[in-house]
Design a protein around this motif. Structure first.
Motif, PDB file in Angstrom:
ATOM      1  N   PRO A 138      29.319 -29.348 -43.272  1.00 28.55           N
ATOM      2  CA  PRO A 138      28.361 -29.198 -43.856  1.00 28.55           C
ATOM      3  C   PRO A 138      27.038 -29.977 -44.063  1.00 28.55           C
ATOM      4  O   PRO A 138      27.177 -31.323 -43.904  1.00 28.55           O
ATOM      5  CB  PRO A 138      29.120 -29.486 -45.511  1.00 28.55           C
ATOM      6  N   THR A 139      25.794 -29.579 -43.941  1.00 33.62           N
ATOM      7  CA  THR A 139      24.611 -30.027 -43.759  1.00 33.62           C
ATOM      8  C   THR A 139      23.733 -29.789 -44.903  1.00 33.62           C
ATOM      9  O   THR A 139      23.600 -28.606 -45.069  1.00 33.62           O
ATOM     10  CB  THR A 139      24.119 -29.791 -42.291  1.00 33.62           C
ATOM     11  N   LEU A 140      22.942 -30.668 -45.160  1.00 34.58           N
ATOM     12  CA  LEU A 140      21.743 -30.665 -46.215  1.00 34.58           C
ATOM     13  C   LEU A 140      20.591 -30.812 -45.325  1.00 34.58           C
ATOM     14  O   LEU A 140      20.367 -31.580 -44.467  1.00 34.58           O
ATOM     15  CB  LEU A 140      21.791 -31.497 -47.329  1.00 34.58           C
ATOM     16  N   SER A 141      19.831 -29.874 -45.774  1.00 37.05           N
ATOM     17  CA  SER A 141      18.272 -29.855 -45.248  1.00 37.05           C
ATOM     18  C   SER A 141      17.091 -29.630 -46.180  1.00 37.05           C
ATOM     19  O   SER A 141      17.212 -29.016 -47.203  1.00 37.05           O
ATOM     20  CB  SER A 141      18.292 -28.804 -43.953  1.00 37.05           C
ATOM     21  N   GLY A 142      15.999 -30.018 -45.636  1.00 39.41           N
ATOM     22  CA  GLY A 142      14.773 -29.815 -46.397  1.00 39.41           C
ATOM     23  C   GLY A 142      13.661 -30.864 -46.085  1.00 39.41           C
ATOM     24  O   GLY A 142      14.027 -31.982 -45.650  1.00 39.41           O
ATOM     25  N   GLY A 143      12.387 -30.454 -46.209  1.00 35.86           N
ATOM     26  CA  GLY A 143      11.368 -31.483 -45.861  1.00 35.86           C
ATOM     27  C   GLY A 143      11.119 -32.087 -44.427  1.00 35.86           C
ATOM     28  O   GLY A 143      10.929 -33.257 -44.296  1.00 35.86           O
ATOM     29  N   GLY A 144      12.036 -31.033 -43.625  1.00 26.14           N
ATOM     30  CA  GLY A 144      11.955 -31.662 -42.110  1.00 26.14           C
ATOM     31  C   GLY A 144      13.179 -32.687 -41.891  1.00 26.14           C
ATOM     32  O   GLY A 144      13.083 -33.060 -40.772  1.00 26.14           O
ATOM     33  N   LYS A 145      14.091 -32.828 -43.002  1.00 29.08           N
ATOM     34  CA  LYS A 145      15.190 -33.746 -42.765  1.00 29.08           C
ATOM     35  C   LYS A 145      16.422 -33.010 -42.752  1.00 29.08           C
ATOM     36  O   LYS A 145      16.513 -32.034 -43.599  1.00 29.08           O
ATOM     37  CB  LYS A 145      15.044 -34.935 -43.738  1.00 29.08           C
ATOM     38  N   THR A 146      17.381 -33.502 -41.972  1.00 31.49           N
ATOM     39  CA  THR A 146      18.758 -33.020 -42.276  1.00 31.49           C
ATOM     40  C   THR A 146      19.871 -34.174 -42.464  1.00 31.49           C
ATOM     41  O   THR A 146      19.422 -35.293 -41.790  1.00 31.49           O
ATOM     42  CB  THR A 146      19.144 -32.337 -41.003  1.00 31.49           C
ATOM     43  N   VAL A 147      20.787 -34.068 -43.098  1.00 31.56           N
ATOM     44  CA  VAL A 147      21.875 -34.905 -43.420  1.00 31.56           C
ATOM     45  C   VAL A 147      23.100 -34.200 -43.605  1.00 31.56           C
ATOM     46  O   VAL A 147      23.152 -33.329 -44.380  1.00 31.56           O
ATOM     47  CB  VAL A 147      21.328 -35.755 -44.466  1.00 31.56           C
ATOM     48  N   ALA A 148      24.113 -34.943 -43.016  1.00 30.45           N
ATOM     49  CA  ALA A 148      25.425 -34.398 -42.995  1.00 30.45           C
ATOM     50  C   ALA A 148      25.994 -34.679 -44.518  1.00 30.45           C
ATOM     51  O   ALA A 148      26.138 -35.872 -44.882  1.00 30.45           O
ATOM     52  CB  ALA A 148      26.325 -35.032 -41.959  1.00 30.45           C
ATOM     53  N   LEU A 149      26.735 -33.671 -45.234  1.00 30.20           N
ATOM     54  CA  LEU A 149      26.969 -34.020 -46.592  1.00 30.20           C
ATOM     55  C   LEU A 149      28.155 -35.043 -46.411  1.00 30.20           C
ATOM     56  O   LEU A 149      28.288 -35.837 -47.401  1.00 30.20           O
ATOM     57  CB  LEU A 149      27.474 -32.604 -47.181  1.00 30.20           C
ATOM     58  N   THR A 178      28.208 -37.710 -44.937  1.00 27.54           N
ATOM     59  CA  THR A 178      27.904 -39.181 -45.094  1.00 27.54           C
ATOM     60  C   THR A 178      27.663 -39.459 -46.519  1.00 27.54           C
ATOM     61  O   THR A 178      27.253 -40.707 -46.591  1.00 27.54           O
ATOM     62  CB  THR A 178      26.683 -39.257 -44.091  1.00 27.54           C
ATOM     63  N   LEU A 179      27.387 -38.657 -47.321  1.00 27.22           N
ATOM     64  CA  LEU A 179      26.925 -38.931 -48.405  1.00 27.22           C
ATOM     65  C   LEU A 179      28.316 -39.212 -49.636  1.00 27.22           C
ATOM     66  O   LEU A 179      29.071 -38.421 -49.253  1.00 27.22           O
ATOM     67  CB  LEU A 179      26.111 -37.929 -49.441  1.00 27.22           C
ATOM     68  N   LEU A 234      22.312 -34.433 -55.347  1.00 27.06           N
ATOM     69  CA  LEU A 234      21.624 -34.201 -54.061  1.00 27.06           C
ATOM     70  C   LEU A 234      20.376 -35.183 -53.668  1.00 27.06           C
ATOM     71  O   LEU A 234      19.667 -35.642 -54.749  1.00 27.06           O
ATOM     72  CB  LEU A 234      21.143 -32.689 -54.310  1.00 27.06           C
ATOM     73  N   PRO A 235      20.023 -35.336 -52.664  1.00 30.72           N
ATOM     74  CA  PRO A 235      18.925 -36.045 -52.272  1.00 30.72           C
ATOM     75  C   PRO A 235      17.802 -35.143 -52.440  1.00 30.72           C
ATOM     76  O   PRO A 235      17.751 -34.091 -52.521  1.00 30.72           O
ATOM     77  CB  PRO A 235      19.179 -36.329 -50.603  1.00 30.72           C
ATOM     78  N   ALA A 236      16.511 -35.999 -52.835  1.00 34.54           N
ATOM     79  CA  ALA A 236      15.503 -35.226 -53.303  1.00 34.54           C
ATOM     80  C   ALA A 236      15.020 -34.457 -52.018  1.00 34.54           C
ATOM     81  O   ALA A 236      14.991 -34.804 -51.089  1.00 34.54           O
ATOM     82  CB  ALA A 236      14.323 -36.295 -53.614  1.00 34.54           C
ATOM     83  N   GLY A 237      14.430 -33.210 -52.328  1.00 40.12           N
ATOM     84  CA  GLY A 237      13.715 -32.312 -51.116  1.00 40.12           C
ATOM     85  C   GLY A 237      14.761 -31.519 -50.618  1.00 40.12           C
ATOM     86  O   GLY A 237      14.451 -30.784 -49.694  1.00 40.12           O
TER      87      GLY A 237
END
Length: 609
Positions: free
Chosen positions: A453-464, A466-467, A513-516
């Protein structure tokens, strides 16, 4: 035969023996060996396949001191007592240290059961229990050991070997210790040899696994004959379930108890399902043959069990009372799964309430009185006084939003589904809810994986993964990062994944959710731990950006019961059986408040004319 007729007559008088079961009761007398529902302790929920003799004796000592006077008597060693190097939270199938005799019969692993040394088997342990006034039981798997077939070990009293009686048809998919015993020369002799050995050990109870679902009629019959030939009164329990209700007549004619569900754990969703299951099986309750709602996962669980970690039961106090009340009014066998020496005062009180246990042991005409949504009433008769027993349940839940309100839904996922990829638009959202729901197959094999599961937006990606999540629930076990809910690697459709979340329906995992964040990408699927089981494993994966919960119902609601529904035409006195307190006198209607997920049990005594 006179005793059989007496038993049958008693059942007919009490009005609880169906016509098909009347014939069963008249054919044999083994029903008298457990005329009331068996009560005891089983090692499975605590120790899985790794229990030791010291742990069995410690639980037996506690039972003798604290529970025996309340009717608890069986101490049952569950699965794989014949493997010297089994593993917690699963099974060692790579290099099991088998222990079996020259006739292909498993014997206790001496490193775990030291008193079995020198060929004594379980007799010293059984003697220890018998000296305390308790009874001894074991778990076995249906069939003949694979290793006995491979070694062509002889069958006692014949010129045949294990290789002459086996079949690879209808094998257990979740454990590979045994082959099916095919009917024919040597088959009955093999089962006879097993129970001859068990009788010599002093066995009082046997739980036979992989027997009920699917239902193996030929082996049920062979086991029945073998027990009868053994010369010892061994109570016969079939497992797991659900036993096909079409076989109710047959199983009642051959066994003392039979499972109505798969393995039951400390999950409210599974407990709630029992209202329907118990209602379905109530007509088949009879003296000496009881539908079995499975073990009581109470107290301290999961020390080295298959499911979950060392923990106190996840059932709330209200849910624990619901469990004990339903099992008692349904007259299920009571097999406690927790570690007895770890019991607190509240758990001990649950197990020793004489008024509640009396309903389990001696009530008759047990049945559901009504069900209105999630408000449920059961009733039964006191054959001695003519009083009525009334059990009331409030099974209301916080309702979930329909799948149509989700921002993404997988559709039905099962073991044939290779995995379902998702790219979910979550633009503008501040919350994320990963929700898995049971697909409706009625089994507990709903191991669900959210993969990469991966979040993306604003040119960034983050593995869910890790949150940190804010909250996480699971039907059993606990949601786990980078492992399946069973603790194994994430594996879907033969493909392993290093990153993901393992959980179990019904499950909700909540994130801030992280902003963006604008997109969630993930793959979902049924984990291998469920896909290799005999049956079941269907799921719906849903993604919400607003809470999927509807407002909670009231903590307590009135559950009205008309006295005439109980067959009482006059004023009646109501006594609370859990507290022993007299509630008062009532005419026409009794309508107490019942807490959400809670239960109450009453004695209703009509005024004498």
């Amino acid at each position: 035969m006179k005793k059989n007729k007496t038993l049958l007559a008693a059942g007919l008088l009490l009005g609880i023996v169906p016509c098909h079961a009347q014939k069963a009761a008249s054919k044999t007398d083994f029903h008298q060996w457990a005329a009331t529902p068996p009560m005891g302790w089983n090692s499975w929920d605590c120790y899985g396949p790794t229990v030791t003799e010291a742990e069995v004796r410690a639980n037996a000592d506690y039972m003798a001191k604290n529970l025996k006077s309340s009717g608890w008597e069986y101490v049952v060693v569950d699965i794989r007592w014949y493997v010297g190097n089994d593993t917690a939270h699963g099974y060692n199938e790579k290099n099991p240290d088998w222990n079996l005799d020259e006739y292909g019969r498993f014997i206790p692993a001496v490193n775990r059961f030291p008193s079995a040394a020198g060929g004594k088997g379980f007799k010293p342990l059984a003697d220890y229990l018998h000296a305390k006034g308790l009874k001894f039981g074991i778990h076995i798997m249906r069939g003949v050991p694979v290793v006995a077939v491979q070694r062509r070990l002889p069958i006692l009293g014949t010129k045949l070997t294990a290789a002459d009686i086996y079949s690879k048809e209808s094998l257990a998919r979740w454990l590979h210790d045994m082959y099916t015993v095919k009917a024919g020369p040597g088959a009955q002799e093999y089962y006879d040899s097993l129970f001859k050995l068990y009788a010599a050990w002093g066995l009082d109870f046997v739980k036979v696994d992989d027997l009920s679902e699917p239902y193996h009629k030929p082996e049920v019959e062979m086991i029945r004959r073998a027990i009868d030939k053994s010369g010892r009164k061994i109570v016969f329990s079939t497992s797991p379930g659900e036993t096909p209700i079409a076989e109710a007549k047959h199983v009642a004619a051959n066994a003392n108890m039979w499972r109505t569900v798969g393995d039951f754990w400390d999950s409210w969703e599974q407990l709630k399902e029992h209202f329907e299951v118990c209602n379905r099986w109530a007509p088949y309750i009879q003296p000496g043959a009881f539908p079995d709602a499975d073990m009581l996962p109470l107290g301290r669980l999961g020390i080295r069990a298959e499911r979950g970690d060392d923990r106190q039961t996840r059932f709330t106090p209200d849910e624990q009372r619901t469990l004990m009340t339903l099992w008692s009014v349904f007259r299920s066998p009571l097999m406690f799964g927790g570690d007895l020496p770890s019991n607190d005062a509240a758990t001990l009180a649950l197990l020793t309430n004489k008024n509640v246990l009396a309903v389990n042991r001696s009530s008759t005409h047990n049945r559901q009185l009504f069900r209105g949504g999630d408000l449920v009433a059961w009733t039964a008769d006191d054959p001695t006084t003519g009083d009525k027993f009334l059990a009331l349940f409030n099974a209301q839940d916080q309702e979930l939003a329909p799948a149509s309100e989700a921002v993404w839904a997988s559709g039905l996922i099962n073991r044939q589904t290779p995995g379902n990829a998702a790219d979910v638009d979550i633009t503008g959202a501040t919350k994320l809810y990963l929700n898995v729901r049971d697909g409706g197959d009625g089994t507990a094999w709903d191991h669900a994986d959210w993969l990469n599961p991966t979040l993306s937006g604003g040119g960034k990606t983050v593995a869910l993964t890790t949150l940190p999540w804010r909250n996480a629930s699971a039907g059993w076990g606990k949601s786990t990062v980078n492992k399946s809910v069973s603790g194994a690697p994430l594996l879907v459709a033969g493909k392993a994944y290093e990153t993901g979340i393992g959980t179990h329906a019904n499950s909700i995992i909540e994130y801030d959710l992280p902003a963006g964040s604008t997109h969630l990408s993930t793959t979902v699927g049924l984990d291998n731990a469920a896909a290799v089981q005999n049956t079941g494993g269907t799921l719906d994966f849903l993604v919400f950006t607003k809470s999927p919960y509807r407002p909670a119902p009231a903590d307590s609601v009135r559950v009205p019961v008309l006295l005439k529904e109980l067959g009482i035409a006059s004023e009646a006195t109501v006594t609370d059986l859990w507290s022993g307190r007299k509630i008062g006198e009532f005419t026409t209607e009794f309508a107490p408040y019942i807490r959400r997920h809670g239960a109450a049990l009453y004695r209703i005594s009509a005024r004498k004319k």
